[in-house]
Design an enzyme around this catalytic site. Structure first.
Site, PDB file in Angstrom:
ATOM      1  N   LYS A  83      -0.233  -4.588  12.144  1.00  0.00           N
ATOM      2  CA  LYS A  83       0.884  -5.053  11.304  1.00  0.00           C
ATOM      3  C   LYS A  83       2.193  -4.455  11.805  1.00  0.00           C
ATOM      4  O   LYS A  83       2.299  -3.240  11.969  1.00  0.00           O
ATOM      5  CB  LYS A  83       0.680  -4.584   9.855  1.00  0.00           C
ATOM      6  CG  LYS A  83      -0.167  -5.502   9.032  1.00  0.00           C
ATOM      7  CD  LYS A  83      -0.477  -4.856   7.714  1.00  0.00           C
ATOM      8  CE  LYS A  83       0.367  -5.385   6.594  1.00  0.00           C
ATOM      9  NZ  LYS A  83      -0.067  -4.810   5.299  1.00  0.00           N
TER      10      LYS A  83
HETATM   11  C1  E4P Z   1      -0.335  -6.651   2.366  1.00  0.00           C
HETATM   12  O1  E4P Z   1      -0.488  -6.780   3.550  1.00  0.00           O
HETATM   13  C2  E4P Z   1       0.839  -5.971   1.765  1.00  0.00           C
HETATM   14  O2  E4P Z   1       1.046  -4.750   2.362  1.00  0.00           O
HETATM   15  C3  E4P Z   1       0.699  -5.846   0.287  1.00  0.00           C
HETATM   16  O3  E4P Z   1       0.141  -7.039  -0.236  1.00  0.00           O
HETATM   17  C4  E4P Z   1       1.961  -5.431  -0.421  1.00  0.00           C
HETATM   18  O4  E4P Z   1       1.759  -5.502  -1.800  1.00  0.00           O
HETATM   19  P1  E4P Z   1       2.711  -4.804  -2.883  1.00  0.00           P
HETATM   20  O5  E4P Z   1       3.978  -5.577  -2.974  1.00  0.00           O
HETATM   21  O6  E4P Z   1       1.927  -4.861  -4.144  1.00  0.00           O
HETATM   22  O7  E4P Z   1       2.950  -3.390  -2.416  1.00  0.00           O
END
Ligand code: E4P
Length: 218
Positions: A83
């Site tokens: 990522k």
């Molecule tokens: C997924 O890859 C993201 O990091 C995650 O869904 C972020 O979610 P949040 O907005 O609840 O922190």
């Protein structure tokens, strides 16, 4: 649509893997902190539990640093998807990593134009953060539907991952909008599995049959 669990907690991942409903995992630095356990050990356990993509995030903010981390993360396991944040440095790193055949999930996406750019550069996954958009009064589903349309218009192969899921409604919206993946916190997956009327209905089936005095078929 694939369902991922959004968690760095191996226990949560194991429980949902046992139910057979998850196809992969996403983590991020905040989730690693929240899990409160050794992150490296947690990731090793998760990689051993799930036979599907596991997105792991870099911590560098410059392209060189991101690329170094990405190369090392991708060596941990064939299922690792790296990522990167959708910043100018993230885009630079994406282009080079794509050429090296490292699969990249571009994260922290909040607009259709960001999604267009990462698809042009060959991202494997794009992660629009629905919950965080809805939290500020924007309409996440509008942005995500635009991304779907743009990708279909130009036959981009980048998979759309509906991220930052807050509720079962988001999961339904993701499926209706034609997302490839939705990544959900443990609590949301639990809510998808259970329905109070299912529990009430089952209790009544069993009590009615018991009252009838009949013998079970088998
Ligand atoms: C997924 O890859 C993201 O990091 C995650 O869904 C972020 O979610 P949040 O907005 O609840 O922190």
């Amino acid at each position: 649509m694939k369902l991922f669990i959004d968690s760095a907690n191996p226990e949560e991942v194991k429980k949902m893997a046992e139910l057979g409903i998850i196809d992969g995992v996403t983590t991020n630095p905040s989730l690693a902190t929240k899990a409160g356990i050794d992150y490296r050990k947690a990731v090793d356990q998760i990689l051993a539990t799930v036979d599907g993509n596991v997105s792991l995030e870099v911590l560098s903010t410059d392209a060189q640093g991101m690329m170094g981390e990405a190369r090392n993360l991708s060596k941990l396991h064939n299922n690792v998807v790296v990522k990167l944040p959708t910043t100018p440095e993230g885009l630079k790193a994406l282009k080079i990593l794509k050429a090296e055949k490292i699969r990249v999930n571009m994260t922290l996406v909040f607009s259709a134009n960001q999604a267009l750019l990462v698809a042009k550069l060959g991202a494997y996954i794009v992660s629009p953060f629905a919950g965080r958009l809805d939290d500020i009064g924007a309409s996440a589903i509008d942005v995500i539907s635009e991304i779907r349309q743009i990708y279909d218009n130009f036959a981009f192969e980048t998979q759309i991952l509906f991220a930052s899921v807050r509720s079962p409604l988001h999961v339904k919206q993701a499926a209706l909008a034609g997302c490839d993946i939705a990544t959900c916190p443990y609590e949301v997956l639990e809510k998808l599995v259970h329905h109070p009327l299912t529990d009430v209905g089952l209790k009544k089936f069993l009590s009615d049959f018991k009252e009838s005095g009949q013998k079970p078929l088998v």
